[in-house]
Motif scaffolding. Structure first.
Motif, short mmCIF file in Angstrom:
data_model
loop_
_atom_site.label_atom_id
_atom_site.label_comp_id
_atom_site.label_asym_id
_atom_site.label_seq_id
_atom_site.Cartn_x
_atom_site.Cartn_y
_atom_site.Cartn_z
N THR A 171 15.38 0.17 -62.24
CA THR A 171 15.43 1.82 -62.44
C THR A 171 14.50 1.99 -63.85
O THR A 171 13.62 2.55 -63.09
CB THR A 171 15.37 2.69 -61.44
OG1 THR A 171 17.00 2.14 -60.56
CG2 THR A 171 15.38 3.78 -61.39
N PHE A 200 10.63 0.66 -62.26
CA PHE A 200 10.49 1.59 -61.34
C PHE A 200 10.14 3.56 -61.79
O PHE A 200 8.95 3.61 -62.05
CB PHE A 200 11.23 1.87 -60.60
CG PHE A 200 11.08 3.02 -59.13
CD1 PHE A 200 10.33 2.46 -57.91
CD2 PHE A 200 11.81 4.41 -59.84
CE1 PHE A 200 10.18 3.81 -57.16
CE2 PHE A 200 11.12 5.37 -59.06
CZ PHE A 200 10.49 5.07 -57.58
N CYS A 201 10.64 3.21 -63.19
CA CYS A 201 10.04 4.06 -63.79
C CYS A 201 9.40 3.59 -65.16
O CYS A 201 9.60 3.33 -65.62
CB CYS A 201 11.43 4.72 -64.40
SG CYS A 201 12.35 5.94 -62.91
N PHE A 232 6.69 6.38 -62.01
CA PHE A 232 7.40 6.56 -61.73
C PHE A 232 8.06 7.51 -62.56
O PHE A 232 8.16 6.89 -63.71
CB PHE A 232 8.11 6.73 -60.41
CG PHE A 232 7.53 6.21 -58.88
CD1 PHE A 232 6.98 6.59 -58.01
CD2 PHE A 232 7.49 4.93 -59.04
CE1 PHE A 232 6.79 6.80 -57.06
CE2 PHE A 232 6.38 4.23 -58.12
CZ PHE A 232 6.14 5.45 -57.20
N TYR A 247 10.87 12.09 -55.63
CA TYR A 247 10.55 11.52 -55.15
C TYR A 247 9.60 11.44 -53.55
O TYR A 247 10.20 11.67 -53.12
CB TYR A 247 10.52 9.90 -55.98
CG TYR A 247 11.75 9.98 -56.86
CD1 TYR A 247 10.72 9.79 -58.25
CD2 TYR A 247 12.63 10.01 -57.82
CE1 TYR A 247 11.58 9.76 -59.26
CE2 TYR A 247 13.29 10.13 -58.60
CZ TYR A 247 12.35 9.68 -59.24
OH TYR A 247 13.10 9.55 -61.41
N TYR A 249 9.27 9.31 -51.27
CA TYR A 249 9.82 7.60 -50.90
C TYR A 249 8.89 6.89 -50.45
O TYR A 249 8.75 5.51 -50.82
CB TYR A 249 10.56 8.87 -49.48
CG TYR A 249 11.63 6.67 -49.35
CD1 TYR A 249 12.41 6.28 -49.87
CD2 TYR A 249 11.43 6.61 -48.21
CE1 TYR A 249 13.07 5.44 -50.04
CE2 TYR A 249 11.89 5.64 -48.13
CZ TYR A 249 13.56 4.63 -48.92
OH TYR A 249 14.00 3.38 -48.54
N GLU A 251 6.31 6.80 -50.79
CA GLU A 251 4.63 5.60 -52.07
C GLU A 251 5.95 4.99 -53.28
O GLU A 251 5.27 3.84 -53.62
CB GLU A 251 5.01 7.30 -52.86
CG GLU A 251 3.69 6.59 -54.22
CD GLU A 251 3.24 7.25 -55.29
OE1 GLU A 251 2.96 7.55 -56.11
OE2 GLU A 251 3.92 8.56 -54.86
N ALA A 252 7.16 5.45 -52.96
CA ALA A 252 8.12 4.48 -53.20
C ALA A 252 8.20 2.90 -52.58
O ALA A 252 8.09 2.29 -53.20
CB ALA A 252 9.53 5.00 -54.17
N SER A 281 18.51 8.02 -59.04
CA SER A 281 17.71 7.25 -58.68
C SER A 281 17.09 5.73 -58.58
O SER A 281 16.37 5.22 -57.42
CB SER A 281 16.24 7.52 -60.13
OG SER A 281 15.93 8.42 -60.39
N THR A 285 15.91 3.75 -55.47
CA THR A 285 15.12 2.18 -55.27
C THR A 285 15.56 1.49 -54.54
O THR A 285 15.14 0.40 -54.84
CB THR A 285 15.15 1.98 -57.03
OG1 THR A 285 16.17 1.77 -57.43
CG2 THR A 285 13.82 3.02 -57.89
N ALA A 288 15.12 2.12 -51.21
CA ALA A 288 13.41 1.36 -50.88
C ALA A 288 13.44 -0.18 -50.50
O ALA A 288 12.12 -0.54 -49.76
CB ALA A 288 12.51 2.09 -52.32
#
Length: 496
Positions: A171, A200-201, A232, A247, A249, A251-252, A281, A285, A288
């Motif tokens: 993440t 992710f971020c 992100f 966020y 979701y 899109e994640a 977060s 992730t 997701a």
């Protein structure tokens, strides 16, 4: 008549020995260059001048937090009293299409957008120029190196994997050490497997120094394939519910599905569904990823990525601290690649490179409630783990997989358009060694009809190849020259 033939025969070998002697001197010249390249490159004290008159001292202080923004077409001139073998640029953000001038030679760089970019020079020179592209650029540091093998601190990144044995979804910067423990040092560093890290971020907007810390930690732990930097923002929350408001979701999930299809991992690793210490977060992730592994093999989901990469069904998916099908990873085994340090020790060292986060209370450990050694098998297409303690149980790493037969390739190609693209990528990666061997086998020397000439050429070429293939120290070379001179002297005496 016999004497004449003998003299002619000896003359032929006399010519051969002179050829060998010449070859030895050539080998010395080449070997000296190789020997120079095999020495460790030194950091050079370079004079750096910026065409717009800006103070260039910031480019030499080796602090990622200090930087200088340069407009388009700015020229940075670098000059040293010694020959330059390479430059190492620390960019503040990815830059593509910048130009390097070495004398009359111009080359373009930044193809992969590496933040830490190592560029070896084609010709060693004492003066080079960096041309900033139209987009402009911000640079933190420029390190100038002499010819030779760069020090281990210089990061020579390779592009992201074509196919990943393991995909690690982190993440934030530092989660890859804190919660995945020895995964990188053990599987990438010690085992030499293809480990692809996906973040992710992005911290580029508010904490750009953390982007550098990502690379420093990964490199230290033996990962040399450049990570995927997610876009992100870093948003803090204490629950999944709150994170879902921060966020998009869908899109994640789409982002993660794209990475699974692109890298075709045999094993995917994610964080705790409860967010370890409750970070929203992390929860997002992890959730997701659990949805992404169910969708990545469906051609009607996210059609653009399916058309680009093909679909992919991940064989195994593990989650940190997942309560079912649990396995314990022993990160306390000494690793030869790291001089006897354990994977846990290397994970801790990797985390220490995240200097901006050392004020935090959490740490790398396999003994507390957020142990980096505890995982659970969330999903498997290859059955349950029986032995345990190995993410790769029941799967064969890509480097060890046999090359597909023509029949298998044809079958795969005709199954679907998406699978065809995936197969092409696999064929390219697995056939590279074979292509190199084929190219090498096609190179051969012309053979003359005369048997004596064949013998002479074979002798000379064999000896030259032998010398070229062995690193020759100066002492051994002198001994060889002395022996050859003695032999030539004896032949001259016989010819007289």
């Amino acid at each position: 008549m016999i004497g004449v033939l003998m003299r002619k025969h000896l003359s032929n070998y006399f010519y051969s020995f002179f050829t060998i002697l010449f070859s030895v001197f050539c080998c010395l010249f080449v070997d000296c260059s190789v020997y120079a390249d095999e020495t460790t490159a030194q950091f050079l004290d370079a004079q750096i001048t910026i065409s717009d008159g800006s103070d260039a001292s910031v480019l030499k202080d080796q602090y990622h937090s200090s930087k200088i923004a340069l407009p388009a077409d700015t020229a940075i001139q670098i000059q040293t009293s010694d020959k330059i073998g390479a430059i190492y640029i620390i960019w503040d953000h990815p830059v593509s299409g910048w130009t390097l001038l070495e004398g009359n030679r111009t080359s373009s760089h930044g193809e992969y957008g590496f933040l830490h970019e190592y560029v070896p020079l084609k010709r060693n020179s004492d003066h080079i120029t960096i041309q900033i592209p139209e987009s402009g650029a911000t640079i933190c540091d420029i390190i100038v190196l002499s010819p030779g093998t760069p020090p281990s601190s210089i990061q020579i990144w390779e592009p992201p994997c074509k196919q990943a044995d393991l995909l690690l979804l982190s993440t934030h910067a530092d989660d890859e050490h804190l919660f995945f423990g020895g995964t990188m040092p053990y599987y990438a560093g010690e085992k030499g497997l293809h480990v692809q890290v996906v973040y992710f971020c992005s911290h580029a907007a508010n904490e750009p120094y953390r982007e550098h810390e990502k690379l420093n930690g990964m490199w230290l732990e033996g990962v040399h394939n450049y990570p995927v930097m997610g876009h992100f923002p870093d948003e803090y929350s204490t629950s999944l519910e709150t994170a879902l408001t921060q966020y998009n979701y869908d899109e994640a999930v789409s982002f993660i599905v794209t990475q699974l299809r692109r890298f075709q991992p045999l094993v995917a690793l994610g964080q705790d569904l409860n967010g370890e210490y409750g970070h929203g977060s992390h929860c997002l992730t992890a959730k997701a990823l659990t949805d992404a592994v169910q969708l990545s093999n469906q051609p009607d989901y996210d059609i653009p990525s399916a058309e680009q990469y093909g679909v992919w069904n991940v064989p195994k998916t593990y989650l940190h601290l997942y309560p079912e099908n649990r396995i314990h990873m022993n990160w306390n085994i000494p690793l030869e690649h790291f001089g006897g340090q354990t994977a846990l020790q290397m994970a801790d060292a990797g985390y220490k490179t995240h200097q901006s986060q050392q004020w935090c209370w959490f740490y790398v450990s396999d003994l507390y409630e957020y142990s980096c050694a505890e995982f659970g098998l969330f999903r498997s297409l290859v059955g349950p783990d029986v032995i345990g303690g190995d993410f790769m149980e029941n799967v064969t790493p890509y480097p060890e997989q046999p090359e597909p037969t023509p029949e298998e390739t044809t079958s795969i190609h005709t199954s679907s358009a998406q699978t065809e693209k995936s197969t092409v990528s696999k064929k390219e990666s697995t056939s590279s060694a074979k292509t190199t061997q084929t190219t090498s086998d096609e190179q051969s020397s012309e053979v003359n009809s005369s048997s004596s000439e064949i013998t002479e050429q074979s002798l000379s070429q064999s000896f030259t190849s032998f010398l070229s293939g062995i690193p020759i120290s100066s002492g051994i070379f002198i001994l060889l020259v002395i022996i050859i001179i003695i032999i030539i002297f004896i032949i001259i005496l016989i010819l007289r």
